[in-house]
Design a protein around this motif. Structure first.
Motif, PDB file in Angstrom:
ATOM      1  N   THR A 245      29.444 -31.851  31.252  1.00  0.00           N
ATOM      2  CA  THR A 245      30.495 -31.264  30.415  1.00  0.00           C
ATOM      3  C   THR A 245      30.003 -30.732  29.083  1.00  0.00           C
ATOM      4  N   THR A 261      32.304 -27.738  28.238  1.00  0.00           N
ATOM      5  CA  THR A 261      33.175 -27.232  29.293  1.00  0.00           C
ATOM      6  C   THR A 261      34.457 -28.054  29.356  1.00  0.00           C
ATOM      7  N   ASN A 262      35.498 -27.442  29.938  1.00  0.00           N
ATOM      8  CA  ASN A 262      36.740 -28.149  30.196  1.00  0.00           C
ATOM      9  C   ASN A 262      37.306 -27.606  31.498  1.00  0.00           C
ATOM     10  N   HIS A 263      37.772 -28.515  32.363  1.00  0.00           N
ATOM     11  CA  HIS A 263      38.227 -28.125  33.692  1.00  0.00           C
ATOM     12  C   HIS A 263      39.754 -28.113  33.742  1.00  0.00           C
TER      13      HIS A 263
END
Length: 604
Positions: A245, A261-263
């Motif tokens: 991440t 990152t971000n989901h």
């Protein structure tokens, strides 16, 4: 006389340690700088995590707004039955606010998932059934508004997001769906000016559809759906797909980036935000440079003072070192160091003088030991080999074949042992050049045959096979006993370091018109690279790590090298699927000059 005012060595060392402490402080400052950079890096990473989370939250809010609006519209269509197509199209065209949210199309589907009305005409869409789509089945099962993950339109062929809200009667009977679509290539769900973060930091942002391996936004100003580059082409994209991440990668220009990152689970998208690593190092570097300049100036002054102190402290030791080197080059038990000066130096001189006394004592002990070994070992060995000769010759009576063979073998090994003991006792002669060899013309085949026969017992104990390989070769100019000593050393080493069921090969070939090369090869691990420069040095042994290796004196190969020099030969080795030790012996026709030298040595 010792000066009471002289600064002791310990005091001077204390001053040197003080200078070293200052250097240590500077080193700690440097480490602190690294920690400062790390703090800025962690802060910048945390910011990127917040930015990626903010983008995800804004997209999720927009999705929820569209779902809520579509659900409100679906509730307006609720009745006993679904209106006819004309009434539905009128209702669709009146929803101007919802049309702004779904510019691609607003649709009505019946209970079978077939399109029955639309506000934007697309050929063949009315009458097409979509109940086979996973999000249709999910909406039918849960009876809740849902949004699909990015899909490709069945009739448009465009990348779409499909929104569904169930239409139900007041009694809960299912009538159909109200649907809306977004063309992802023409409508963006992402907030504007995303590259400018919460704290004003410029960055790179990519939006990746992980299920279809597409760029929703490639971060290059285009909103078109694009396929992902192949693995390895873009490190930032690869990092986002790895599931890690946050961290560091190198951008396409080779510059390091800090990313996070971000989901977004609802869409199967990953938001990636990255900023140049310089944004972490530049502030720390600027604040540190001024302080470092001042520290460097102070360090230079202290270093100069430390140098003067060390120079003053080391001058007596330098003079002592010079005398010790002279004594080592020209050993003389009468030479001793003067025990004067500061206490530490005088004590060191006294300890060194005592060490010289111990060395002289050891030399005398060694000479006595050599004399004792010469008397105690040579005499019984001579008697032993004499008795074996009588036994082997049959003077004491005939022997059967087996006993005769064993007696011959014992005699040969006894003679070899006698030679080896003599070699050990005469090793000092090798050192001072007084050991003589008897060089004469010798056939090579008997020497090789004897080397194999006499080492077969040792080879059998180690489960190793000995073979020899030689053709028709000229006679050698050598001392055959000394050549056998070289070959026996080579063979015994090869046996020790060979694997079980391995083969040790003794091969002789004409290396040049004047030399025959005899090579002893094994199938072991070879000579370690770290040991290459010490193979033929005295008391040198390689640590091979094998449990079968046998410790020795470390003199064998050194003796081989010196014996070869006495016989005008050369030794060496190379690794090639095992160790290959060789000796180049001159042939009987290798030149008049060499023959003359050999004759002189034989006469001596």
């Amino acid at each position: 006389m010792r000066s009471g005012k002289s600064l002791s060595l310990s005091s001077r060392v204390a001053i040197i340690i003080g200078g070293g402490s200052l250097v240590t402080v500077l080193a700690i400052i440097a480490i602190a700088y690294q920690a400062l950079v790390q703090d800025f890096e962690d802060l910048l990473t945390h910011r990127q995590i917040l930015e990626a989370a903010r983008t995800s939250e804004q997209v999720d809010q927009k999705l929820q707004l569209r779902l809520n609006s579509l659900s409100a519209f679906a509730s307006q269509l609720a009745g006993d039955d679904l209106p006819d197509q004309a009434a539905l199209e009128v209702a669709l065209n009146r929803q101007t606010a919802i049309q702004d949210l779904f510019p691609a199309a607003l649709l009505i589907f019946d209970e079978n998932g077939c399109a029955v009305a639309e506000n934007v005409y697309v050929p063949n869409r009315i009458g097409t059934c979509y109940l086979d789509r996973p999000h249709f089945r999910e909406a039918l099962e849960k009876r809740q508004p849902i949004v699909s993950k990015p899909i490709i339109g069945r009739t448009t062929g465009r990348p779409l997001l499909s929104f569904l809200a169930p239409i139900e009667t007041d009694e809960g009977d299912f009538l159909g769906f109200a649907g809306g679509t977004l063309d992802l290539g023409r409508t963006s769900l992402l907030p504007e000016k995303r590259t400018m973060g919460l704290y004003g930091s410029q960055g790179i942002e990519k939006i990746i559809d992980t299920e279809n391996f597409l760029y929703v936004d490639s971060g290059e100003g285009s909103q078109n759906i694009e396929p992902l580059p192949p693995p390895g082409a873009d490190a930032l994209t690869d990092a986002a797909l790895s599931g890690i991440t946050f961290g560091q990668v190198n951008g396409q220009d080779g510059q390091p980036l800090i990313y996070a990152t971000n989901h977004l689970q609802r869409l199967g998208w990953v938001f990636v935000r990255a900023v140049p690593y310089d944004q972490a190092t530049t502030p720390a570097r600027q604040s540190f440079l001024q302080f470092f300049s001042i520290s460097l100036l102070i360090t230079l002054v202290i270093a100069a003072l430390s140098y003067l102190l060390v120079k003053s402290t080391m001058s007596p030791l330098d003079r002592m070192t010079t005398r010790i080197k002279h004594m080592a080059e020209q050993p003389d038990s009468a030479m001793r160091l003067g025990e004067s000066g500061i206490p530490e130096v005088s004590n060191l001189a006294g300890a060194f003088n005592q060490l010289l006394e111990e060395r002289d004592s050891l030399d005398r002990l060694k000479d006595h030991f050599m004399s004792s070994v010469s008397h105690e070992l040579r005499t019984p060995l001579t008697s032993l080999t004499g008795a074996l000769k009588l036994l082997s010759s049959g003077v004491t009576g005939p022997l059967n074949d087996k006993s005769q063979e064993m007696a011959n073998l014992a005699l040969r090994n006894g003679e070899r042992l006698q030679l080896l003991v003599s070699d050990l006792l005469d090793f000092n002669k090798l050192s001072d050049g007084s050991l003589k060899v008897r060089i004469q013309s010798e056939a090579i085949q008997p020497i090789l045959y004897g080397a194999v026969e006499d080492n077969n017992t040792m080879a059998a104990e180690h489960q190793v096979r000995l073979v020899s390989d030689s053709g028709e070769l000229p006679h050698l100019l050598c001392d055959k006993h000394r050549l056998r000593q070289i070959l026996d050393n080579y063979v015994s080493n090869a046996i020790k370091f060979s694997p079980r069921n391995g083969v040790v090969r003794i091969k002789a070939r004409l290396h040049s018109p004047e030399y025959v090369r005899i090579t002893v090869s094994d199938q072991g691990p070879g000579v370690p690279d770290s040991f290459a420069d010490s193979v033929f040095k005295r008391f040198a042994q390689a640590e091979t790590g094998t449990t079968r290796s046998v410790k020795g004196t470390g003199l064998g190969l050194a003796i081989c090298a010196e014996l070869a020099t006495l016989m005008h030969a050369e030794v060496g080795y190379y690794n090639d699927q095992g160790a290959h030790f060789w000796v180049d012996m001159p042939t009987s026709g290798s030149g008049e000059a060499l023959s003359t030298v050999a004759d002189e040595e034989t006469d001596s």
